[in-house]
Design a protein around this motif. Structure first.
Motif, PDB file in Angstrom:
ATOM      1  N   TYR A  35       0.757  -1.133   0.079  1.00 26.26           N
ATOM      2  CA  TYR A  35       0.037  -0.160  -0.007  1.00 26.26           C
ATOM      3  C   TYR A  35       0.988   1.349  -0.023  1.00 26.26           C
ATOM      4  O   TYR A  35       1.882   1.197   0.462  1.00 26.26           O
ATOM      5  N   GLN A  37       0.485   5.098   1.268  1.00 26.50           N
ATOM      6  CA  GLN A  37      -0.367   6.382   1.704  1.00 26.50           C
ATOM      7  C   GLN A  37       0.228   7.356   2.096  1.00 26.50           C
ATOM      8  O   GLN A  37       1.383   7.682   2.583  1.00 26.50           O
ATOM      9  N   LYS A  40      -2.607  12.138   6.096  1.00 24.22           N
ATOM     10  CA  LYS A  40      -3.878  12.223   6.298  1.00 24.22           C
ATOM     11  C   LYS A  40      -4.913  11.802   5.444  1.00 24.22           C
ATOM     12  O   LYS A  40      -6.076  12.011   5.134  1.00 24.22           O
ATOM     13  N   LYS A  41      -4.344  10.564   4.574  1.00 26.07           N
ATOM     14  CA  LYS A  41      -5.301   9.788   3.415  1.00 26.07           C
ATOM     15  C   LYS A  41      -5.351   8.302   4.125  1.00 26.07           C
ATOM     16  O   LYS A  41      -4.328   7.834   4.760  1.00 26.07           O
ATOM     17  N   PRO A  42      -6.170   7.500   3.625  1.00 31.95           N
ATOM     18  CA  PRO A  42      -6.230   6.222   3.786  1.00 31.95           C
ATOM     19  C   PRO A  42      -5.064   5.453   2.781  1.00 31.95           C
ATOM     20  O   PRO A  42      -4.860   6.193   1.924  1.00 31.95           O
ATOM     21  N   PRO A  43      -4.812   4.432   3.352  1.00 32.42           N
ATOM     22  CA  PRO A  43      -3.720   3.802   2.364  1.00 32.42           C
ATOM     23  C   PRO A  43      -4.460   3.091   1.154  1.00 32.42           C
ATOM     24  O   PRO A  43      -5.798   3.027   0.988  1.00 32.42           O
ATOM     25  N   LEU A  45      -4.192   0.710  -2.200  1.00 33.22           N
ATOM     26  CA  LEU A  45      -3.733  -0.416  -2.662  1.00 33.22           C
ATOM     27  C   LEU A  45      -2.894  -0.219  -3.973  1.00 33.22           C
ATOM     28  O   LEU A  45      -3.283   0.318  -4.851  1.00 33.22           O
TER      29      LEU A  45
END
Lengths: 113, 116
Positions: A35, A37, A40-43, A45
């Motif tokens: 992943y 990232q 301040k963001k989600p991982p 894929l």
């Protein structure tokens, strides 16, 4: 034991460098993931390996090259990266015998200069 | 489209109080899994709790419990007796089957701050 080990913890590289990120697990998990990232963001894929074969590539640029030499090890080879590739790179693994719970490593913080 | 929604960008809670972090999901698959992860500022993603779509009871793990309401498609995380060390980013995630393997979709996260 639910340990996924990632090395190095931090990496600074120039745009012309070649480097590799390493991920290792000894839980017998047969699926492994990379992943990316951003802060301040989600991982997000990048790649999925299932039984040591690449099963998912989420349209990742070719300057990122994954490799799964064996069932315990996952590498991410980096070449000619751009500054916008600076991010936290997380490795994870999961196993169908354990409800496919995904366990993560501590990540590699990559800075591209 | 399959999606995870976390509507609370940030939450505050007083130490020793309970707090609920919201998560709603959208899927047409009958079989799925729901997860909560904690991410401290150090960056590691720590697995907290799992709920399977066919599980009859709400999952619990120590101070963490998952309020699973299948008809409403919600999977809220409840943290009881908050501690200062609970301050972190919390992600809700859903597992789905894709291309012969499992993929995990993450929500945008909720940043929790525990106040002394």
């Amino acid at each position: 034991d639910t340990e996924v080990t990632q090395t190095p913890k931090h990496l600074v590289m120039g745009m012309t460098n070649k480097k590799s990120l390493k991920c290792e697990q000894h839980m017998g998990h047969r699926a492994m993931y990379w992943y990316k990232q951003k802060a301040k963001k989600p991982p997000e894929l990048m790649f999925v390996y299932s039984y040591e074969k690449l099963s998912i590539n989420e349209s990742v640029p070719s300057r990122f090259s994954p490799e799964c030499p064996n069932s315990s090890l996952l590498n991410l080879h980096l070449h000619a990266l751009q500054p916008e590739d600076s991010a936290l790179y997380l490795c994870a693994s999961s196993n169908s015998e354990k409800r496919n719970i995904q366990y993560f490593g501590a990540g590699t913080r990559l800075s591209v200069l | 489209a399959q999606k995870i929604t976390q509507t609370q960008p940030g939450m505050f809670v007083q130490e020793k109080e309970a707090v609920t972090l919201d998560c709603t999901y959208d899927t047409s698959d009958p079989s799925y899994g729901l997860f909560w992860y904690k991410q401290p500022s150090s960056g590691e993603m720590i697995f907290l709790i799992y709920q399977g779509s066919y599980d009859q009871q709400n999952a619990t793990e120590g101070r963490y419990s998952l309020n699973f309401q299948k008809a409403r498609k919600s999977a809220n995380l409840v943290i009881s007796a908050s501690q200062l060390g609970d301050s972190a980013m919390y992600f809700c995630a859903m597992r789905r089957w894709d291309s012969g393997t499992y993929k995990y979709i993450f929500g945008t996260g909720t940043r929790l701050k525990v106040l002394a």
